[in-house]
Design an enzyme around this catalytic site. Structure first.
Site, short mmCIF file in Angstrom:
data_model
loop_
_atom_site.label_atom_id
_atom_site.label_comp_id
_atom_site.label_asym_id
_atom_site.label_seq_id
_atom_site.Cartn_x
_atom_site.Cartn_y
_atom_site.Cartn_z
CB ALA A 68 47.38 67.79 -12.42
N GLY A 107 43.35 70.64 -10.95
CA GLY A 107 44.41 71.60 -10.65
C GLY A 107 44.13 72.97 -11.24
CD GLU A 110 43.50 71.24 -6.58
OE1 GLU A 110 44.08 70.72 -7.56
OE2 GLU A 110 43.51 70.75 -5.44
CD GLU A 130 41.03 67.10 -8.64
OE1 GLU A 130 39.79 67.26 -8.56
OE2 GLU A 130 41.83 68.05 -8.76
C1 3H9 Z 1 44.25 66.97 -11.05
O1 3H9 Z 1 44.09 68.05 -11.54
C2 3H9 Z 1 45.00 66.72 -9.78
C3 3H9 Z 1 45.23 67.95 -8.97
O2 3H9 Z 1 44.18 68.16 -8.03
C4 3H9 Z 1 46.45 67.82 -8.10
C5 3H9 Z 1 47.77 67.89 -8.72
C6 3H9 Z 1 48.90 67.90 -7.75
N1 3H9 Z 1 46.11 65.89 -18.68
O3 3H9 Z 1 38.65 64.94 -23.49
P1 3H9 Z 1 39.19 65.44 -24.79
C7 3H9 Z 1 44.00 65.26 -23.31
S1 3H9 Z 1 43.64 65.57 -11.80
C8 3H9 Z 1 46.65 65.41 -19.80
O4 3H9 Z 1 38.95 64.63 -26.01
P2 3H9 Z 1 37.38 67.68 -24.79
C9 3H9 Z 1 43.25 64.01 -23.71
O5 3H9 Z 1 43.94 62.86 -23.34
C10 3H9 Z 1 43.06 66.14 -13.36
N2 3H9 Z 1 45.96 65.28 -20.95
O6 3H9 Z 1 38.76 66.96 -25.08
C11 3H9 Z 1 43.16 64.19 -25.21
O7 3H9 Z 1 44.41 63.83 -25.75
P3 3H9 Z 1 44.53 63.12 -27.16
C12 3H9 Z 1 41.73 66.72 -13.23
C13 3H9 Z 1 44.69 65.65 -20.94
O8 3H9 Z 1 37.52 69.02 -25.40
C14 3H9 Z 1 43.00 65.69 -25.37
O9 3H9 Z 1 43.49 66.26 -24.15
N3 3H9 Z 1 41.26 67.05 -14.54
C15 3H9 Z 1 44.07 66.15 -19.80
O10 3H9 Z 1 36.25 66.80 -25.14
C16 3H9 Z 1 41.59 66.16 -25.60
O11 3H9 Z 1 40.76 65.62 -24.57
C17 3H9 Z 1 40.45 66.23 -15.21
O12 3H9 Z 1 40.14 65.16 -14.78
C18 3H9 Z 1 44.83 66.27 -18.62
N4 3H9 Z 1 44.33 66.75 -17.49
O13 3H9 Z 1 37.35 67.85 -23.20
C19 3H9 Z 1 39.96 66.74 -16.53
N5 3H9 Z 1 42.77 66.43 -20.09
O14 3H9 Z 1 43.98 64.09 -28.15
C20 3H9 Z 1 40.12 65.71 -17.58
C21 3H9 Z 1 42.60 66.13 -21.39
O15 3H9 Z 1 45.98 62.85 -27.29
N6 3H9 Z 1 39.82 66.22 -18.90
N7 3H9 Z 1 43.75 65.65 -21.92
O16 3H9 Z 1 43.70 61.88 -27.04
C22 3H9 Z 1 38.57 66.46 -19.33
O17 3H9 Z 1 37.59 66.32 -18.62
C23 3H9 Z 1 38.42 66.86 -20.77
O18 3H9 Z 1 39.55 66.45 -21.46
C24 3H9 Z 1 38.21 68.38 -21.01
C25 3H9 Z 1 38.27 68.66 -22.54
C26 3H9 Z 1 36.86 68.79 -20.47
C27 3H9 Z 1 39.32 69.18 -20.35
#
Ligand code: 3H9
Length: 655
Positions: A68, A107, A110, A130
């Protein structure tokens, strides 16, 4: 092939009657409102168009869907909300296939779980992280995952937030296939097959509850690591619920829990930590600066720190040249490094091939001349100025002119050390935390003359080592140890004011610190701080409050756990309160005329956390730390501050 636009970041093409929908919302394809609306429009197109038989959903770039959109969490939800999108996918008349090209997290997974089949690229990673954001999955993850994996595996995956590889996901039943060739082509073929079969809906599958003992073991493992966090226990409760409630009841309870947690203090704090980590990588003045080439890392000193750094560098694929003062000492160091690697082999963290590769990249020597080929040399010798200054001068005569010289000092002044060399621009501080192959934090110390590309190289090294680098300026103790000194002082003032070491430790452990301060002081040993206080005595402002209790302990030979006594007595390795210390504290109070008062644990934690934040404020005012959130990350990753509290600066409301 003409593309159909479903929303600004969702488009489709048609191949063999299969609608291939691509989500393209850089950088990680987060499921933002326009992505969700696009998927809904694509589903309507699929089910309203008789020439289409099935749909494939995939992601553009490196991610399927990174979850999400976390940036939307502080705001009210906007339709269509993800749970509705996920339900619509599952309810689709025609089959929907998830083609997981990269990470499918939160998400994102999901969405995939609601699809009727899942095929993944071999490098895809799947997880429901999450809990790391203080949440539970909010779009069906807790109810659908156990229907595919059984309850115990779902508890482990959701409760820990751990991502799994495609191979493990296949083994667990999360996905149906791993692509052997071109993912989307195989997904289209799979869609064609599915169109001829009855649709399998994850939500209608029965839950394999499994043996109660396995389930409890998985829950215990998760809770053992949760330390004060609410979300993991809630995730376990919801996964267990899937085994005996209807899908609708389970989903409603999941949604209610998700919304409640999302607005809570822990989720707010963990979101702060998430964005703090991303912000810390952005360093002013380094835009467009190219780091230097790094292949061979030199290390001087193979004690616990040097060996840990060597293991970390070997793990990251570097060549390592580690030197000691004599061939005999180098041999001892080599044995220590090999033992650390062997431990990882035995525990299964690395395999035999990985072990052999690491050993083949390691060279040890009893002569510094062996460091000649190094691109960067880290000194990890005894923290004494003269020793380090002599070493840096010697290194200048050995390494190439463009090689970087890094000091791992904890307290000495890197600028003074740099001034001993002909080219201070190539000197940097790389402050690792012990054990260096495990601890994630690394303070990257920018000296007054450190060249931008040297700083960029330090940051790149940290990243390649899998560490979290925090840039800081030069000050005694850098960010972490300066705050830790303020924390130490305040803890000692609390003693004078009436609290006992055990009360303070228990309050801080209850707050979520990995260990209370006095237990930490005893573990680390009291002599280094004592030596520093003696050094500082001549310049200390006589009007400044000073507690003598720690000095008295040291004068009495109570240097901590290794000495068998410090702030506590250690009997058979067990910590216990010591009446002799209680008396020393009482004597110090009497001398100052302090009437001891009682403290609640809330009062103790407030005073100690405020002391940390006050020192943090000073570090920012002095330009040592460039962001308050960097300070929070140092405390969380180097000093056991609970992430779900967000850090002392976050708690004090300092941005
Ligand atoms: C969820 O999904 C809830 C649902 O169950 C329910 C919903 C109803 N959103 O980490 P990086 C941005 S909870 C917005 O350096 P990488 C990050 O801020 C979510 N932005 O890249 C950064 O921005 P900036 C569950 C996001 O390649 C840029 O992307 N998901 C999100 O090393 C690059 O990020 C997670 O917890 C996001 N979800 O790694 C996953 N994710 O360049 C969280 C990233 O402006 N994310 N950004 O600073 C990660 O684990 C890593 O970012 C990922 C990529 C592995 C995806």
């Amino acid at each position: 092939m003409t593309a159909i636009t479903f929303s600004p970041d969702v488009s489709g093409t048609v191949t063999d009657g299969v609608l291939v929908v691509t989500l393209d919302n850089p950088p990680v394809n987060a499921a933002s409102q326009t992505v969700r609306a696009g998927i809904m429009a694509a589903l309507a197109h699929l089910n309203g168009n008789s020439t289409l038989k099935a749909m494939v959903i995939t992601g553009a770039g490196k991610s399927f869907v990174g979850g999400a959109d976390i940036r939307e969490f502080g705001k009210p939800p906007v339709d269509p909300i993800l749970p509705d999108v996920v339900s619509a996918i599952e309810a689709s008349e025609k089959p929907v296939i998830a083609a997981l090209n990269g990470v499918a997290l939160g998400g994102g997974l999901e969405i995939a779980l609601a699809c009727h089949q899942r095929i993944a690229a071999p490098a895809a990673k799947l997880g429901l992280p999450e809990v790391k954001l203080g949440l539970v999955p909010g779009a069906g993850g807790t109810q659908r995952l156990p229907r595919l994996t059984g309850v115990a595996a779902a508890i482990e995956m959701i409760g820990s937030g751990r991502a799994v590889s495609a191979a493990e996901a296949l083994r667990l039943g999360v996905i149906d296939r791993i692509a052997g060739g071109v993912l989307v082509e195989e997904a289209i073929a799979l869609a064609g097959e599915q169109a001829r079969r009855p649709t399998r809906r994850t939500g209608t599958l029965p839950v394999r509850a499994g043996a109660e003992a396995d389930l409890e073991a998985a829950a215990k493992k998760v809770l053992g690591k949760a330390r004060g966090q609410t979300a993991p226990a809630e995730a376990i409760r919801l996964v267990k619920l899937a085994a005996h409630a209807t899908l609708d009841t389970g989903l409603a309870e999941e949604r209610r829990t998700f919304l409640e947690l999302k607005d809570g203090e822990q989720a707010r704090a963990l979101r702060h930590v998430f964005f703090a980590e991303r912000a810390s990588a952005k360093v002013d003045g380094l835009e467009g600066v190219q780091p230097r080439k790094l292949e061979t890392i030199g290390i001087v000193g193979m004690g616990l720190m040097g060996s840990g750094i060597a293991v970390s560098a070997l793990d990251a694929g570097f060549r390592v040249i580690a030197v000691e003062q004599s061939a005999e000492a180098a041999e001892k160091g080599r044995t220590r490094i090999e033992d650390m690697l062997r431990k990882n082999l035995v525990s299964g963290r690395i395999d035999q091939t990985g072990f052999d590769a690491r050993i083949s990249r390691l060279k040890t020597a009893g002569d510094k001349a062996a460091l000649q080929p190094a691109d960067l040399v880290i000194e990890a010798v005894f923290d004494d100025y003269d020793v380090k200054a002599t070493l840096f001068r010697e290194l200048e005569g050995i390494v190439r002119d463009d090689a970087i010289l890094a000091t791992n000092t904890s307290y000495l002044d890197p600028d003074r050390l740099a001034a001993e060399t002909r080219n201070p621009a190539r000197v940097i501080g790389l402050h690792f935390f012990s054990p260096a192959n495990i601890m994630r934090l690394m303070e990257v110390v920018k000296g007054a003359k450190t060249a931008p590309d040297v700083l960029a190289t330090g940051l790149q090294l940290a990243k390649r080592l899998g560490k979290l680098p925090i840039v800081c300026g030069v000050t005694e103790g850098f960010i972490g140890n300066r705050i830790f000194s303020a924390y130490r002082k305040e803890a000692e003032f609390l003693l004078e004011d009436g609290a006992s070491p055990a009360e303070i430790d228990s309050a801080m452990e209850g707050f979520g610190m990995a260990m209370g301060p006095f237990a930490v002081f005893d573990l680390a040993g009291l002599e280094i701080a004592w030596a520093r206080r003696k050094r500082q005595a001549a310049t200390r402002d006589p009007a400044e409050r000073y507690s003598v209790i720690a000095d008295r302990l040291c004068e009495a030979g109570r240097f901590g756990q290794k000495a068998g006594r410090g702030w506590y007595a250690y009997v058979d390795g067990k910590r216990q309160e010591d009446p002799a210390v209680t008396e020393m504290i009482a004597a110090a109070r009497r001398e100052k005329g302090i009437v001891p008062k009682d403290f609640t644990s809330g009062e103790i934690t407030r005073r100690l956390v405020s002391a940390m934040a006050d020192e943090g404020r000073k570090l920012m005012a002095e330009g040592i730390a460039s962001r308050a959130s960097d300070i929070d990350l140092v405390l969380i990753n180097g000093y056991g501050f609970p992430a779900h509290r967000g850090g002392p600066m976050f708690m004090a409301g300092i941005e």
